[in-house]
Enzyme design. Sequence first.
Site, PDB file in Angstrom:
ATOM      1  N   GLY A 121      -1.043  -9.955  12.138  1.00 16.05           N
ATOM      2  CA  GLY A 121      -1.667  -8.660  12.435  1.00 16.05           C
ATOM      3  C   GLY A 121      -2.462  -8.044  11.308  1.00 16.05           C
ATOM      4  O   GLY A 121      -2.479  -6.825  11.161  1.00 16.05           O
TER       5      GLY A 121
ATOM      6  N   HIS B 165       0.814  -1.214   0.000  1.00 16.21           N
ATOM      7  CA  HIS B 165       0.000   0.000   0.000  1.00 16.21           C
ATOM      8  C   HIS B 165       0.852   1.271   0.000  1.00 16.21           C
ATOM      9  O   HIS B 165       0.417   2.320   0.447  1.00 16.21           O
ATOM     10  CB  HIS B 165      -0.966   0.008   1.201  1.00 16.21           C
ATOM     11  CG  HIS B 165      -2.047  -1.026   1.079  1.00 16.21           C
ATOM     12  ND1 HIS B 165      -2.747  -1.534   2.148  1.00 16.21           N
ATOM     13  CD2 HIS B 165      -2.553  -1.656  -0.012  1.00 16.21           C
ATOM     14  CE1 HIS B 165      -3.633  -2.438   1.725  1.00 16.21           C
ATOM     15  NE2 HIS B 165      -3.526  -2.534   0.416  1.00 16.21           N
TER      16      HIS B 165
HETATM   17  P1  OAD Z   1      -6.758  -3.798  10.269  1.00 21.51           P
HETATM   18  O1  OAD Z   1      -6.808  -2.600  11.124  1.00 21.51           O
HETATM   19  O2  OAD Z   1      -7.902  -4.082   9.377  1.00 21.51           O
HETATM   20  O3  OAD Z   1      -6.582  -5.090  11.182  1.00 21.51           O
HETATM   21  C1  OAD Z   1      -5.662  -5.109  12.244  1.00 21.51           C
HETATM   22  C2  OAD Z   1      -5.534  -6.535  12.728  1.00 21.51           C
HETATM   23  O4  OAD Z   1      -4.507  -6.567  13.698  1.00 21.51           O
HETATM   24  C3  OAD Z   1      -6.805  -7.085  13.385  1.00 21.51           C
HETATM   25  O5  OAD Z   1      -7.076  -8.380  12.889  1.00 21.51           O
HETATM   26  C4  OAD Z   1      -6.436  -7.137  14.884  1.00 21.51           C
HETATM   27  O6  OAD Z   1      -7.057  -8.219  15.571  1.00 21.51           O
HETATM   28  C5  OAD Z   1      -4.940  -7.340  14.798  1.00 21.51           C
HETATM   29  N1  OAD Z   1      -4.177  -6.868  15.962  1.00 21.51           N
HETATM   30  C6  OAD Z   1      -4.466  -5.884  16.840  1.00 21.51           C
HETATM   31  N2  OAD Z   1      -3.486  -5.764  17.757  1.00 21.51           N
HETATM   32  C7  OAD Z   1      -2.546  -6.682  17.443  1.00 21.51           C
HETATM   33  C8  OAD Z   1      -1.283  -7.054  18.001  1.00 21.51           C
HETATM   34  N3  OAD Z   1      -0.774  -6.458  19.089  1.00 21.51           N
HETATM   35  N4  OAD Z   1      -0.605  -8.068  17.401  1.00 21.51           N
HETATM   36  C9  OAD Z   1      -1.095  -8.691  16.302  1.00 21.51           C
HETATM   37  N5  OAD Z   1      -2.267  -8.380  15.743  1.00 21.51           N
HETATM   38  C10 OAD Z   1      -2.980  -7.385  16.292  1.00 21.51           C
HETATM   39  O7  OAD Z   1      -5.371  -3.720   9.473  1.00 21.51           O
HETATM   40  P2  OAD Z   1      -4.980  -4.338   8.068  1.00 21.51           P
HETATM   41  O8  OAD Z   1      -5.450  -5.725   7.926  1.00 21.51           O
HETATM   42  O9  OAD Z   1      -3.530  -4.057   7.876  1.00 21.51           O
HETATM   43  O10 OAD Z   1      -5.357   0.207   3.648  1.00 21.51           O
HETATM   44  O11 OAD Z   1      -5.810  -3.401   7.094  1.00 21.51           O
HETATM   45  C11 OAD Z   1      -5.617  -3.516   5.735  1.00 21.51           C
HETATM   46  C12 OAD Z   1      -5.734  -2.178   5.075  1.00 21.51           C
HETATM   47  O12 OAD Z   1      -6.953  -1.525   5.473  1.00 21.51           O
HETATM   48  C13 OAD Z   1      -4.671  -1.174   5.462  1.00 21.51           C
HETATM   49  O13 OAD Z   1      -3.465  -1.357   4.785  1.00 21.51           O
HETATM   50  C14 OAD Z   1      -5.318   0.122   5.082  1.00 21.51           C
HETATM   51  C15 OAD Z   1      -6.680  -0.117   5.675  1.00 21.51           C
HETATM   52  O14 OAD Z   1      -7.718   0.596   5.142  1.00 21.51           O
HETATM   53  C16 OAD Z   1      -5.268   1.369   3.017  1.00 21.51           C
HETATM   54  O15 OAD Z   1      -5.167   2.421   3.616  1.00 21.51           O
HETATM   55  C17 OAD Z   1      -5.326   1.273   1.520  1.00 21.51           C
END
Ligand code: OAD
Length: 248
Positions: free
Chosen positions: A188, A120
């Site tokens: 994550g 991204h």
């Molecule tokens: P999300 O915010 O959707 O998901 C975060 C994940 O991290 C969740 O499944 C949580 O359960 C997990 N989580 C929280 N704390 C944690 C920890 N300490 N250790 C491990 N996991 C943890 O983030 P992404 O999946 O990265 O895109 O989101 C994908 C995309 O959506 C991002 O890149 C962004 C966003 O909109 C754009 O901006 C284009």
Amino acid sequence: MEDLIKKAAKDLAASKDVVALTGAGISVESKIPPFRGKGGLWEKIDPMEYAHIDAFNKNPTKVWNVLLKDMKEIIDKAIPNDAHKGLARLEELGILKTIITQNIDGLHQMAGNTDVIEFHGTYAWHRCMDCKNRCKSSRIDLTNIPPLCDCGGIYRPEVVFFGEIIPPEHLWRSRQLASDCDLMLVIGTSATVQPAALMPHIAKESGSKVIEINPEETPLTESISDYLILGKAGEVMSSIITELERLL
Ligand code: OAD
């Protein structure tokens, strides 16, 4: 959980071609909030109003003031946590090849990983909307919003906004790596944003193991992942590395 950590260490030790897919959760312990779930950014603001390219084009000052300014300040202060360091150690040990990250914070490179696909984009660089001049984020002055280039054009970070395409070379290479790897670590990510969320599916269909690390279940958990290690990325990764170093 102890058993799954031992199992993950064994699986990693037996793998030749490991790829990691990471998301916002891996940087939570570096004090960067995630997008979804508890404390998530999209709970506070509507991504379509602030993170869509049309919203930025329509009113860059508003997007800079509400989203980008704070984001820059948080990212500028962040340092890698034990999960980033664990992945860097896996590369050092010759086990991990590449990280596909949805994060724009640059923490994997700061931790020492050398092959990171920034799916991204990145917050490390900004680009002028008019003359396309590139400028390192550290040199972007936020005294006046929006920050302007010498030519008078507005700077934008080199990140992928909603409504923009993934750089084709990143998409192509990630798909290739996902189909060639023998183990994918999925750390994550809520695995809800496409096409990044497709990578574990490709890995699984190509015969790879898929191991998830996340404090919560995701849409991959029952169907695609071989197993989920429930926990915070930093804690889980450092336990896996300790166990792995005992095995090697
Ligand atoms: P999300 O915010 O959707 O998901 C975060 C994940 O991290 C969740 O499944 C949580 O359960 C997990 N989580 C929280 N704390 C944690 C920890 N300490 N250790 C491990 N996991 C943890 O983030 P992404 O999946 O990265 O895109 O989101 C994908 C995309 O959506 C991002 O890149 C962004 C966003 O909109 C754009 O901006 C284009």
